[in-house]
Design a protein around this motif. Structure first.
Motif, mmCIF file in Angstrom:
data_model
loop_
_atom_site.group_PDB
_atom_site.id
_atom_site.type_symbol
_atom_site.label_atom_id
_atom_site.label_comp_id
_atom_site.label_asym_id
_atom_site.label_seq_id
_atom_site.Cartn_x
_atom_site.Cartn_y
_atom_site.Cartn_z
ATOM 1 N N LEU A 1 0.281 12.174 -4.624
ATOM 2 C CA LEU A 1 -0.533 10.975 -4.772
ATOM 3 C C LEU A 1 -1.966 11.332 -5.124
ATOM 4 C CD1 LEU A 1 1.011 8.475 -2.590
ATOM 5 C CD2 LEU A 1 -1.214 7.845 -3.393
ATOM 6 N N GLY A 2 -2.504 12.356 -4.488
ATOM 7 C CA GLY A 2 -3.859 12.810 -4.799
ATOM 8 C C GLY A 2 -3.971 13.347 -6.215
ATOM 9 N N ARG A 3 -2.959 14.077 -6.651
ATOM 10 C CA ARG A 3 -2.972 14.608 -8.019
ATOM 11 C C ARG A 3 -2.891 13.493 -9.056
ATOM 12 N NH1 ARG A 3 -2.288 20.343 -8.928
ATOM 13 N NH2 ARG A 3 -2.168 19.574 -11.044
ATOM 14 N N ILE A 4 -2.076 12.499 -8.785
ATOM 15 C CA ILE A 4 -1.931 11.384 -9.721
ATOM 16 C C ILE A 4 -3.232 10.597 -9.814
ATOM 17 C CG2 ILE A 4 -0.802 9.148 -10.056
ATOM 18 C CD1 ILE A 4 1.738 10.415 -8.930
ATOM 19 N N ARG A 5 -3.869 10.349 -8.699
ATOM 20 C CA ARG A 5 -5.121 9.585 -8.704
ATOM 21 C C ARG A 5 -6.235 10.357 -9.371
ATOM 22 N NH1 ARG A 5 -4.786 6.789 -2.780
ATOM 23 N NH2 ARG A 5 -3.139 5.331 -3.332
ATOM 24 N N THR B 1 5.985 14.321 3.956
ATOM 25 C CA THR B 1 4.786 13.486 3.987
ATOM 26 C C THR B 1 3.626 14.196 3.313
ATOM 27 O OG1 THR B 1 5.580 12.498 6.040
ATOM 28 C CG2 THR B 1 3.264 12.168 5.494
ATOM 29 N N VAL C 1 4.059 5.623 2.749
ATOM 30 C CA VAL C 1 4.323 7.044 2.994
ATOM 31 C C VAL C 1 4.212 7.357 4.476
ATOM 32 C CG1 VAL C 1 3.446 9.375 2.593
ATOM 33 C CG2 VAL C 1 3.670 7.800 0.685
ATOM 34 N N PHE D 1 4.190 14.091 -0.481
ATOM 35 C CA PHE D 1 3.885 12.770 -1.037
ATOM 36 C C PHE D 1 2.380 12.574 -1.191
ATOM 37 C CE2 PHE D 1 8.124 10.908 0.301
ATOM 38 C CZ PHE D 1 8.533 10.672 -0.997
ATOM 39 N N PHE D 2 1.606 12.926 -0.165
ATOM 40 C CA PHE D 2 0.158 12.750 -0.245
ATOM 41 C C PHE D 2 -0.466 13.707 -1.263
ATOM 42 C CE2 PHE D 2 0.241 10.627 4.008
ATOM 43 C CZ PHE D 2 -0.275 9.425 3.551
ATOM 44 N N SER E 1 0.838 -1.198 0.000
ATOM 45 C CA SER E 1 0.000 0.000 0.000
ATOM 46 C C SER E 1 0.875 1.251 0.000
ATOM 47 C CB SER E 1 -0.903 -0.007 1.240
ATOM 48 O OG SER E 1 -1.560 1.224 1.376
ATOM 49 N N THR E 2 0.620 2.127 -0.933
ATOM 50 C CA THR E 2 1.403 3.354 -1.028
ATOM 51 C C THR E 2 1.161 4.264 0.173
ATOM 52 O OG1 THR E 2 1.151 3.193 -3.416
ATOM 53 C CG2 THR E 2 1.995 5.244 -2.567
ATOM 54 N N VAL E 3 -0.069 4.312 0.634
ATOM 55 C CA VAL E 3 -0.404 5.174 1.775
ATOM 56 C C VAL E 3 0.326 4.708 3.029
ATOM 57 C CG1 VAL E 3 -2.288 5.942 3.261
ATOM 58 C CG2 VAL E 3 -2.631 5.806 0.802
#
Length: 83
Positions: free
Chosen positions: A74-78, A67, A32, A70-71, A27-29
């Motif tokens: 991750l939100g932008r990529i999703r 951190t 991180v 990273f989040f 899990s990426t979350v």
């Protein structure tokens, strides 16, 4: 064994545990969050070693900013992946 030595050993073991979790998890979350936890443990270790300026920098940049970044990414990529 003094209290300082015990706390340093405990922080070292906890930091190694969090690092292993960051490497092993799928899990990426979780990865991180574990990496942020390693950085947080490092900042507490710096505080125990009487380096408060390094501890504050590690806590602010290592745990907090990295951190968050990273989040954010991750939100932008999703979000872009669902369009």
């Amino acid at each position: 064994m003094t209290l300082l030595t015990f706390m340093a050993a405990l922080l070292a073991v906890a930091s190694l545990g969090a690092a292993v979790i960051a490497l092993v998890t799928r899990s990426t979350v979780v990865a991180v969050l574990s990496a942020g936890l390693v950085s947080l443990f490092a900042s507490v270790m710096f505080l125990l070693l009487a380096a408060p300026d390094v501890a504050m920098t590690e806590a602010a940049i290592g745990s907090g900013l990295t951190t968050f970044l990273f989040f954010f990414v991750l939100g932008r990529i999703r979000r872009e992946g669902t369009k």
